[in-house]
Design an enzyme around this catalytic site. Structure first.
Site, PDB file in Angstrom:
ATOM      1  N   HIS A   1       0.854  -1.187   0.000  1.00 52.43           N
ATOM      2  CA  HIS A   1       0.000   0.000   0.000  1.00 52.43           C
ATOM      3  C   HIS A   1       0.895   1.244   0.000  1.00 52.43           C
ATOM      4  O   HIS A   1       1.882   1.302   0.721  1.00 52.43           O
ATOM      5  CB  HIS A   1      -0.883  -0.022   1.252  1.00 52.43           C
ATOM      6  CG  HIS A   1      -1.544   1.282   1.558  1.00 52.43           C
ATOM      7  ND1 HIS A   1      -1.183   2.060   2.644  1.00 52.43           N
ATOM      8  CD2 HIS A   1      -2.536   1.956   0.924  1.00 52.43           C
ATOM      9  CE1 HIS A   1      -1.930   3.142   2.669  1.00 52.43           C
ATOM     10  NE2 HIS A   1      -2.758   3.110   1.648  1.00 52.43           N
TER      11      HIS A   1
ATOM     12  N   HIS B   1       2.446  10.808  -1.148  1.00 49.83           N
ATOM     13  CA  HIS B   1       1.591  10.445  -0.006  1.00 49.83           C
ATOM     14  C   HIS B   1       1.870  11.499   1.063  1.00 49.83           C
ATOM     15  O   HIS B   1       2.829  11.397   1.807  1.00 49.83           O
ATOM     16  CB  HIS B   1       1.901   9.037   0.509  1.00 49.83           C
ATOM     17  CG  HIS B   1       0.906   8.545   1.520  1.00 49.83           C
ATOM     18  ND1 HIS B   1       1.259   7.832   2.641  1.00 49.83           N
ATOM     19  CD2 HIS B   1      -0.450   8.670   1.573  1.00 49.83           C
ATOM     20  CE1 HIS B   1       0.169   7.538   3.343  1.00 49.83           C
ATOM     21  NE2 HIS B   1      -0.877   8.039   2.704  1.00 49.83           N
TER      22      HIS B   1
END
Length: 316
Positions: free
Chosen positions: A37, A111
């Site tokens: 992820h 991110h």
């Protein structure tokens, strides 16, 4: 055949090629595949501007704020090639363009912050790895595009898709296939690209892969929500992801976590991952499991735990 034999002399770097013959003709949709992820979050650039959450963007010039964002945005420790060497076969790649970049088509991953490495450099590394591991099938999920202004959105997608097709070439498994290990091996194909942009019309590029996750920091809630989602929304004859990742709140509740001076996201994940892995093992007896994505993929025997789920099909 014991599950441990899949590790072979090269650890988990060639586990697909070492699966028993009974699994070679099983659709890849039905195999248990370990994934990561936010795969590029190990590479976040402390000197970049903040791309998310929106409420912190205006504080991008404050170093300590960027430091906190980075501490709570890193979900992986190993580089992409080390993740692949460890046995990961699904990569979650979130892509953004930096505002005012002098290169009109240069893209990065993100991110919270942007990465240091650009997209094309990392895709070349993946292509090199795939070239030396022809029997290992790698699934790339490109999604969550940010900074693609409407004026240049089509141009950016066209450029990236053309780059992907040129780079991977004959390695790409077409989207109209029902791929198995054997069909991929027989045709010399070991890259599957999923691209979340509906306007593309490339037969070699797959549609978006559904990613189910619990949207919580609490393992019990994650398990409950994943159970419901997988029972009701799991697709038939297509890849799907069961995401074990924790998710920070998007409102003021986030302060409960990020203001802990002696804690970070990696520590929180480490405390939760063993319980979530145990849940996956239990669920595999109740429902089909395909891609299982996690943070910290090189810890807690994550990869071997997921790979070993495949041997239940052989021993059933």
């Amino acid at each position: 055949m014991p599950a441990q034999k899949s590790k072979g002399k090269d650890g988990m770097s060639n586990w697909m090629s070492q699966l028993p013959p009974e699994l070679h003709t099983v659709p890849l949709f039905e195999l248990a595949l370990p994934g990561s992820h936010d795969s590029m979050s190990y590479d976040l650039d402390i000197n970049s501007s903040i791309i998310e959450p929106d409420g912190l963007k205006r504080l991008s010039k404050i170093y300590c704020v960027r430091k906190i964002v980075r501490k709570w945005a890193i979900t992986q420790e190993a580089t992409i090639t080390k993740q692949l060497d460890a046995g990961v076969r699904y990569l979650d790649l979130r892509i953004a363009r930096k505002p005012n970049d002098t290169n009109p088509t240069r893209l990065y991953f993100y991110h919270g912050l942007y990465t240091r490495a650009d997209v094309e450099t990392v895709l070349k590394d993946i292509n090199d790895w795939a070239g030396t591991h022809p029997k290992e099938i790698v699934i790339l999920s490109l999604s969550n595009f940010k900074g693609f202004d409407k004026k240049i959105e089509k141009q950016l997608h066209t450029h990236l898709l053309d780059f992907i097709k040129t780079l991977f070439g004959a390695k790409l498994a077409p989207a109209w296939e029902k791929p198995t290990l054997k069909s991929c091996w027989d045709n010399g194909r070991n890259i599957i690209v999923s691209y979340d942009y509906r306007a593309h019309k490339h037969v070699d590029i797959w549609k978006k892969i559904n990613y189910f996750y619990g949207n919580s920091m609490e393992p019990a809630k994650i398990e409950e929500r994943l159970c419901l989602a997988l029972e009701k929304e799991r697709p038939d004859q297509h890849f799907f992801v069961c995401g074990l990742n924790l998710t920070l709140p998007h409102d003021a509740r986030i302060l409960k976590y990020i203001l802990r001076m002696c804690d970070n996201f990696i520590n929180v994940i480490q405390r939760s991952l063993p319980k979530l892995l145990q849940w996956v093992k239990q669920q595999s007896f109740k429902m089909p499991i395909n891609i299982v994505a996690s943070d910290l993929v090189t810890r807690n025997n994550f990869v071997s735990t997921i790979v070993e789920l495949n041997f239940k099909k052989v021993n059933a």
